[in-house]
Design an enzyme around this catalytic site. Structure first.
Site, PDB file in Angstrom:
ATOM      1  N   LYS A 194     -11.863   0.966  -1.613  1.00 22.99           N
ATOM      2  CA  LYS A 194     -10.849   1.652  -2.411  1.00 22.99           C
ATOM      3  C   LYS A 194     -11.370   1.828  -3.845  1.00 22.99           C
ATOM      4  O   LYS A 194     -12.213   2.673  -4.085  1.00 22.99           O
ATOM      5  CB  LYS A 194      -9.520   0.929  -2.279  1.00 22.99           C
ATOM      6  CG  LYS A 194      -8.990   1.203  -0.882  1.00 22.99           C
ATOM      7  CD  LYS A 194      -7.805   0.450  -0.415  1.00 22.99           C
ATOM      8  CE  LYS A 194      -7.492   0.923   1.002  1.00 22.99           C
ATOM      9  NZ  LYS A 194      -6.695  -0.004   1.756  1.00 22.99           N
ATOM     10  N   SER A 206       0.795  -1.222   0.000  1.00 25.61           N
ATOM     11  CA  SER A 206       0.000   0.000   0.000  1.00 25.61           C
ATOM     12  C   SER A 206       0.828   1.272   0.000  1.00 25.61           C
ATOM     13  O   SER A 206       0.384   2.289  -0.521  1.00 25.61           O
ATOM     14  CB  SER A 206      -0.954  -0.008   1.192  1.00 25.61           C
ATOM     15  OG  SER A 206      -0.250  -0.265   2.394  1.00 25.61           O
ATOM     16  N   HIS A 246      -5.508  -3.040  -2.813  1.00 22.76           N
ATOM     17  CA  HIS A 246      -5.166  -2.039  -3.833  1.00 22.76           C
ATOM     18  C   HIS A 246      -5.136  -2.630  -5.239  1.00 22.76           C
ATOM     19  O   HIS A 246      -4.711  -1.958  -6.180  1.00 22.76           O
ATOM     20  CB  HIS A 246      -3.814  -1.399  -3.516  1.00 22.76           C
ATOM     21  CG  HIS A 246      -3.834  -0.615  -2.250  1.00 22.76           C
ATOM     22  ND1 HIS A 246      -4.247   0.692  -2.188  1.00 22.76           N
ATOM     23  CD2 HIS A 246      -3.544  -0.985  -0.979  1.00 22.76           C
ATOM     24  CE1 HIS A 246      -4.183   1.111  -0.935  1.00 22.76           C
ATOM     25  NE2 HIS A 246      -3.769   0.108  -0.183  1.00 22.76           N
TER      26      HIS A 246
HETATM   27  C1  LIG Z   1      -6.802  -0.168   3.233  1.00 29.34           C
HETATM   28  C2  LIG Z   1      -6.249  -1.512   3.440  1.00 29.34           C
HETATM   29  C3  LIG Z   1      -6.896  -2.436   4.260  1.00 29.34           C
HETATM   30  C4  LIG Z   1      -8.093  -2.068   5.089  1.00 29.34           C
HETATM   31  O1  LIG Z   1      -9.220  -1.890   4.313  1.00 29.34           O
HETATM   32  P1  LIG Z   1     -10.429  -0.972   4.848  1.00 29.34           P
HETATM   33  O2  LIG Z   1     -11.600  -1.460   4.107  1.00 29.34           O
HETATM   34  O3  LIG Z   1     -10.057   0.438   4.541  1.00 29.34           O
HETATM   35  O4  LIG Z   1     -10.526  -1.204   6.326  1.00 29.34           O
HETATM   36  C5  LIG Z   1      -6.380  -3.707   4.331  1.00 29.34           C
HETATM   37  N1  LIG Z   1      -5.274  -4.059   3.641  1.00 29.34           N
HETATM   38  C6  LIG Z   1      -4.600  -3.179   2.885  1.00 29.34           C
HETATM   39  C7  LIG Z   1      -3.391  -3.629   2.143  1.00 29.34           C
HETATM   40  C8  LIG Z   1      -5.062  -1.874   2.763  1.00 29.34           C
HETATM   41  O5  LIG Z   1      -4.378  -1.001   2.046  1.00 29.34           O
END
Ligand SMILES: *Cc1c(COP(=O)(O)O)cnc(C)c1O
Length: 411
Positions: free
Chosen positions: A239, A180, A208
């Protein structure tokens, strides 16, 4: 000292080290431009990759579900019953991912924490990439399993740890698909092959990657043709899919087991039905409008090439996440503030989110940005970078950067 005094002292220390965080009030929806302090800014810090967070189709789906199903889910899905939109979404996710079943969680964070702690116990070993997301790390800790951390994207090290952990009841290799904060990719083909050789299971966090990689936006596993060998495919609805919530896709047995054992699924209220409906609408758009992902990649390539040409040091990304490496937290904050002064919203990413000394600006364009937005951002980066001595004083396009070339390996 009272608790408040102790906490104030701790906050003072964070501020001294340029590590304090605070909330900025945004006065608009999360779109390519946002309104902040009465001014418009080009937003280059969101994970709204496909520009769906305020898409009319998602808003309509959410509004219709809101009218029919109300706001709250009432209780845990195991207690008050499980509302229709969640079942529809789970069927759509399973179809989209090509798995037997899927389970929706309240967020991606909750999905990781609940899944890892349900699958692993003190008799087990979790093998985890050193740059995995915080929610994976917390899931490992909650499981009380032995956690062996392998060097970032290093299958040779993973192999050593697999050899050393032969006595475990169960071994789970867990990795982000797209990391990320760096935007680089897990070597999923090698990981899957090693897991097969050592009879370990594999869990991949596609947070992502969904909507960004894969022939239909299914994720990196599908892009590399190894999705069928991944036991646990986790992702988020928040996302590229523009909504909120998390999910796990996999075998029917996996999903039924999680329904029985994942504490962050069992002991929490079901996802709001309007969010499930919005995420379902997003899935349809991902499948029917592949040009969105194409635009995202084009925007990312344009921005990355521009930043490299200006002389910025870009981390070894292979995704639309562009890490502009700065080093000191103070400098990262200063660059972010100078961009803000020029109408560009990019937040400084500092420890502990990234390792000490690797503070950066994590730049993420979306499919909704125009060339004009991105050109404005590059002009602001050029000026701000020169003021801070991060790039040469010459004209734009001067010094070549320490980046890794301009081509994204997979596109
Ligand atoms: C953002 C993210 C999460 C968490 O997801 P949310 O739905 O925002 O709680 C988990 N793993 C990774 C790699 C992320 O970037």
């Amino acid at each position: 000292m009272t608790l408040a005094e102790e906490l104030s002292a701790a906050l003072d220390e964070l501020r001294r080290d340029s590590l304090e965080r605070s909330l900025r009030l945004i006065e608009s929806a999360q779109e390519a431009e946002v309104r902040y302090g009465g001014r418009d800014f080009v937003m280059l810090s969101s994970n709204n990759y496909l520009g769906l967070a305020a898409h009319p189709g998602l808003k309509r789906a959410a509004a219709e579900a809101l009218a029919r199903w109300g706001v709250g889910a009432g209780a845990s899905r195991l207690i008050a019953g499980s509302l229709g939109p969640l079942h529809e979404l789970e069927a759509a996710l399973a179809r989209f991912k090509g798995t037997e079943a899927a389970l929706v969680f309240g967020s991606g964070f909750l999905a990781n924490v609940g899944t890892i702690s349900a699958l692993c116990s003190p008799r087990d070993v979790v093998l985890s990439d050193e740059l995995n997301h915080a929610s994976i790390i917390d899931g490992c800790r909650l499981s009380r399993a032995t956690v062996r951390v392998y060097r970032h994207r290093d299958p040779t090290h993973l192999k050593v740890l697999l050899e050393e952990s032969a006595g475990a009841r169960r071994r789970l290799v867990v990795t982000d698909a797209v990391f990320s904060m760096d935007g680089d990719l897990a070597p999923l083909e090698t990981i899957v092959a090693l897991a097969c050789e050592y009879r370990a299971s594999v869990m991949v966090d596609e947070a992502h990657a969904v909507g960004v990689f894969g022939p239909r936006g299914e994720g990196l596993g599908a892009e590399l043709g190894v999705d069928k060998e991944i036991d646990v495919q986790m992702g988020t609805l928040s996302k590229a899919l523009g909504a909120y919530g998390g999910y796990v896709a996999g075998s029917r047995a996996l999903i039924d087991f999680l329904i029985n054992r994942a504490r962050s699924f069992i002991y929490t209220t079901g996802l709001a039905p309007a969010l499930a409906a919005a995420a379902g609408a997003a899935l349809k758009i991902v499948e029917s409008e592949p040009e969105r992902s194409r635009r995202l990649w084009e925007n990312a390539a344009y921005l990355k090439e521009g930043l490299v040409a200006l002389g910025f040091r870009i981390g070894p990304t292979a995704s639309p996440i562009i890490p502009v490496m700065v080093g000191a937290s103070e400098t990262a904050l200063s660059l972010s503030e100078r961009l803000l002064a020029r109408g560009i919203y990019v937040t400084a990413i500092r420890p502990p989110t990234v390792p000490p000394g690797t503070a950066r600006l994590r730049v993420t364009p979306t499919a909704a940005h125009t060339r004009e937005h991105l050109a404005r951002a590059l002009a602001a980066f050029a000026e701000a970078g020169r003021e801070l001595g991060l790039v040469g004083g010459g004209s734009a396009g001067g010094t070549p950067a320490g980046g890794r070339g301009s081509a994204f390996p997979l596109r």
